[in-house]
Each structure stands twice: as structure tokens, then as C-alpha cells.
Design a protein around this motif. Structure first.
Motif, PDB file in Angstrom:
ATOM      1  N   UNK A  68       0.834  -1.207   0.000  1.00 24.56           N
ATOM      2  CA  UNK A  68       0.000   0.000   0.000  1.00 24.56           C
ATOM      3  C   UNK A  68       0.867   1.255   0.000  1.00 24.56           C
ATOM      4  N   UNK A  69       1.912   1.270   0.823  1.00 27.61           N
ATOM      5  CA  UNK A  69       2.796   2.440   0.884  1.00 27.61           C
ATOM      6  C   UNK A  69       3.584   2.615  -0.418  1.00 27.61           C
ATOM      7  N   UNK A  70       3.975   1.503  -1.037  1.00 26.61           N
ATOM      8  CA  UNK A  70       4.684   1.582  -2.311  1.00 26.61           C
ATOM      9  C   UNK A  70       3.769   2.181  -3.375  1.00 26.61           C
ATOM     10  N   UNK A  71       2.544   1.725  -3.413  1.00 30.60           N
ATOM     11  CA  UNK A  71       1.596   2.239  -4.408  1.00 30.60           C
ATOM     12  C   UNK A  71       1.239   3.698  -4.120  1.00 30.60           C
ATOM     13  N   UNK A  72       1.191   4.090  -2.846  1.00 28.61           N
ATOM     14  CA  UNK A  72       0.969   5.500  -2.522  1.00 28.61           C
ATOM     15  C   UNK A  72       2.117   6.365  -3.043  1.00 28.61           C
ATOM     16  N   UNK A  73       3.360   5.848  -2.919  1.00 28.30           N
ATOM     17  CA  UNK A  73       4.534   6.601  -3.368  1.00 28.30           C
ATOM     18  C   UNK A  73       4.674   6.583  -4.889  1.00 28.30           C
ATOM     19  N   UNK A  74       4.231   5.504  -5.508  1.00 28.49           N
ATOM     20  CA  UNK A  74       4.318   5.327  -6.964  1.00 28.49           C
ATOM     21  C   UNK A  74       2.938   4.933  -7.480  1.00 28.49           C
ATOM     22  N   UNK A  75       2.014   5.894  -7.612  1.00 26.30           N
ATOM     23  CA  UNK A  75       0.613   5.580  -7.918  1.00 26.30           C
ATOM     24  C   UNK A  75       0.386   4.921  -9.277  1.00 26.30           C
ATOM     25  N   UNK A  76       1.356   4.957 -10.149  1.00 28.49           N
ATOM     26  CA  UNK A  76       1.206   4.315 -11.461  1.00 28.49           C
ATOM     27  C   UNK A  76       1.546   2.831 -11.395  1.00 28.49           C
ATOM     28  N   UNK A  77       2.013   2.344 -10.236  1.00 30.47           N
ATOM     29  CA  UNK A  77       2.243   0.906 -10.047  1.00 30.47           C
ATOM     30  C   UNK A  77       0.962   0.213  -9.624  1.00 30.47           C
ATOM     31  N   UNK A  78       0.904  -1.070  -9.900  1.00 32.77           N
ATOM     32  CA  UNK A  78      -0.220  -1.907  -9.491  1.00 32.77           C
ATOM     33  C   UNK A  78       0.312  -3.020  -8.598  1.00 32.77           C
ATOM     34  N   UNK A  79      -0.563  -3.595  -7.794  1.00 33.09           N
ATOM     35  CA  UNK A  79      -0.164  -4.704  -6.928  1.00 33.09           C
ATOM     36  C   UNK A  79       0.478  -5.817  -7.743  1.00 33.09           C
ATOM     37  N   UNK A  80      -0.065  -6.101  -8.920  1.00 36.48           N
ATOM     38  CA  UNK A  80       0.502  -7.144  -9.782  1.00 36.48           C
ATOM     39  C   UNK A  80       1.940  -6.822 -10.206  1.00 36.48           C
ATOM     40  N   UNK A  81       2.268  -5.536 -10.344  1.00 40.74           N
ATOM     41  CA  UNK A  81       3.637  -5.143 -10.679  1.00 40.74           C
ATOM     42  C   UNK A  81       4.591  -5.541  -9.551  1.00 40.74           C
ATOM     43  N   UNK A  82       4.198  -5.270  -8.329  1.00 39.43           N
ATOM     44  CA  UNK A  82       5.030  -5.586  -7.170  1.00 39.43           C
ATOM     45  C   UNK A  82       5.190  -7.104  -7.039  1.00 39.43           C
ATOM     46  N   UNK A  83       4.084  -7.818  -7.171  1.00 40.17           N
ATOM     47  CA  UNK A  83       4.137  -9.282  -7.067  1.00 40.17           C
ATOM     48  C   UNK A  83       5.050  -9.875  -8.131  1.00 40.17           C
ATOM     49  N   UNK A  84       4.939  -9.377  -9.356  1.00 39.24           N
ATOM     50  CA  UNK A  84       5.757  -9.941 -10.417  1.00 39.24           C
ATOM     51  C   UNK A  84       7.230  -9.582 -10.243  1.00 39.24           C
ATOM     52  N   UNK A  85       7.525  -8.393  -9.720  1.00 40.63           N
ATOM     53  CA  UNK A  85       8.913  -8.030  -9.439  1.00 40.63           C
ATOM     54  C   UNK A  85       9.517  -8.995  -8.424  1.00 40.63           C
ATOM     55  N   UNK A  86       8.755  -9.343  -7.407  1.00 36.20           N
ATOM     56  CA  UNK A  86       9.241 -10.287  -6.394  1.00 36.20           C
ATOM     57  C   UNK A  86       9.408 -11.687  -6.977  1.00 36.20           C
ATOM     58  N   UNK A  87       8.466 -12.103  -7.807  1.00 34.90           N
ATOM     59  CA  UNK A  87       8.578 -13.417  -8.447  1.00 34.90           C
ATOM     60  C   UNK A  87       9.784 -13.469  -9.381  1.00 34.90           C
ATOM     61  N   UNK A  88      10.012 -12.391 -10.112  1.00 35.72           N
ATOM     62  CA  UNK A  88      11.165 -12.333 -11.012  1.00 35.72           C
ATOM     63  C   UNK A  88      12.471 -12.408 -10.220  1.00 35.72           C
ATOM     64  N   UNK A  89      12.553 -11.661  -9.124  1.00 37.58           N
ATOM     65  CA  UNK A  89      13.754 -11.698  -8.281  1.00 37.58           C
ATOM     66  C   UNK A  89      13.974 -13.098  -7.716  1.00 37.58           C
ATOM     67  N   UNK A  90      12.910 -13.747  -7.301  1.00 35.17           N
ATOM     68  CA  UNK A  90      13.027 -15.113  -6.776  1.00 35.17           C
ATOM     69  C   UNK A  90      13.503 -16.058  -7.875  1.00 35.17           C
ATOM     70  N   UNK A  91      12.977 -15.886  -9.075  1.00 34.76           N
ATOM     71  CA  UNK A  91      13.376 -16.734 -10.205  1.00 34.76           C
ATOM     72  C   UNK A  91      14.867 -16.545 -10.512  1.00 34.76           C
ATOM     73  N   UNK A  92      15.339 -15.289 -10.462  1.00 37.66           N
ATOM     74  CA  UNK A  92      16.747 -15.015 -10.744  1.00 37.66           C
ATOM     75  C   UNK A  92      17.674 -15.642  -9.711  1.00 37.66           C
ATOM     76  N   UNK A  93      17.226 -15.739  -8.488  1.00 37.57           N
ATOM     77  CA  UNK A  93      18.101 -16.221  -7.418  1.00 37.57           C
ATOM     78  C   UNK A  93      17.929 -17.693  -7.106  1.00 37.57           C
ATOM     79  N   UNK A  94      17.174 -18.387  -7.921  1.00 33.80           N
ATOM     80  CA  UNK A  94      16.988 -19.809  -7.681  1.00 33.80           C
ATOM     81  C   UNK A  94      18.338 -20.516  -7.701  1.00 33.80           C
ATOM     82  N   UNK A  95      18.662 -21.146  -6.586  1.00 35.11           N
ATOM     83  CA  UNK A  95      19.957 -21.810  -6.455  1.00 35.11           C
ATOM     84  C   UNK A  95      19.950 -23.168  -7.114  1.00 35.11           C
ATOM     85  N   UNK A  96      21.051 -23.477  -7.741  1.00 32.03           N
ATOM     86  CA  UNK A  96      21.241 -24.786  -8.349  1.00 32.03           C
ATOM     87  C   UNK A  96      22.660 -25.233  -8.072  1.00 32.03           C
TER      88      UNK A  96
END
Length: 98
Positions: A68-96
Motif C-alpha cells: 500500500x505504501x509503495x503504491x501511494x509513493x508510486x501511484x502508477x504501479x499496481x499490486x501485480x507489478x510488485x508481485x511480479x517483481x518479487x517473483x522475477x527476483x526469486x526466479x533469478x536467485x533460484x539456487x542450483x
């Protein structure tokens, strides 16, 4: 089902650094909100072509800032943007381990 694309930037085969080609790869990755553009934030992973990087979103969340605070600071972002950024970061750091 909507197909998503991850965009990767490749230098032009002509060797002209000012001319770049966007290549679409792997529609199965599911990161349709993550974009790469050499003219936006130096080609870093951004949200929907905006000057908001994935690393900024991850850093804000990691420091306890609520969606909520992120979207207040950046009103052009959507919750889905934040979720996908986190999923992308998790995908990048997947250990093998080989």
C-alpha cells in the motif's frame, strides 16, 4: 490464457550501438510486466517500461515497506507489478548445485 514475454536486448549485427533489437524469448516464463530497454534505466529490469526497477521494488519490500505504501509513493504501479517483481527476483536467485 495470455502469453507473456521476457524481452532481452541484443546489439545490432551492424555494430552500431545506437541501433538495438529487442528479442522476445520464452513466453512460458510468465514475466509480462518485466521489461528491458537500453534507453530506460540503462537496460536494467523495469516494470512495464517505466523508470521503476525491479531492484527498487525488491529493496522497498525487503525494508518492510508495505504494498500500500509503495503504491501511494508510486501511484502508477499496481499490486501485480510488485508481485511480479518479487517473483522475477526469486526466479533469478533460484539456487542450483551441479
Amino acid at each position: 490464457m495470455k502469453l507473456s514475454l521476457l524481452h532481452l536486448i541484443q546489439p545490432s549485427p551492424l555494430g552500431n550501438n545506437s541501433i538495438l533489437k529487442v528479442q522476445k524469448v520464452s513466453p512460458l516464463l510468465g514475466f509480462d510486466r518485466i521489461t528491458f530497454d537500453p534507453n530506460v534505466m540503462g537496460g536494467r529490469a523495469c516494470i512495464r517500461g517505466m523508470r521503476i526497477t525491479v531492484s527498487l521494488i525488491v529493496n522497498l519490500v525487503a525494508n518492510g515497506i508495505s504494498f500500500e505504501d509503495i503504491i501511494d509513493a508510486y501511484p502508477y504501479l499496481e499490486v501485480d507489478d510488485i508481485c511480479q517483481a518479487l517473483k522475477y527476483a526469486a526466479w533469478l536467485t533460484e539456487e542450483r548445485y551441479p
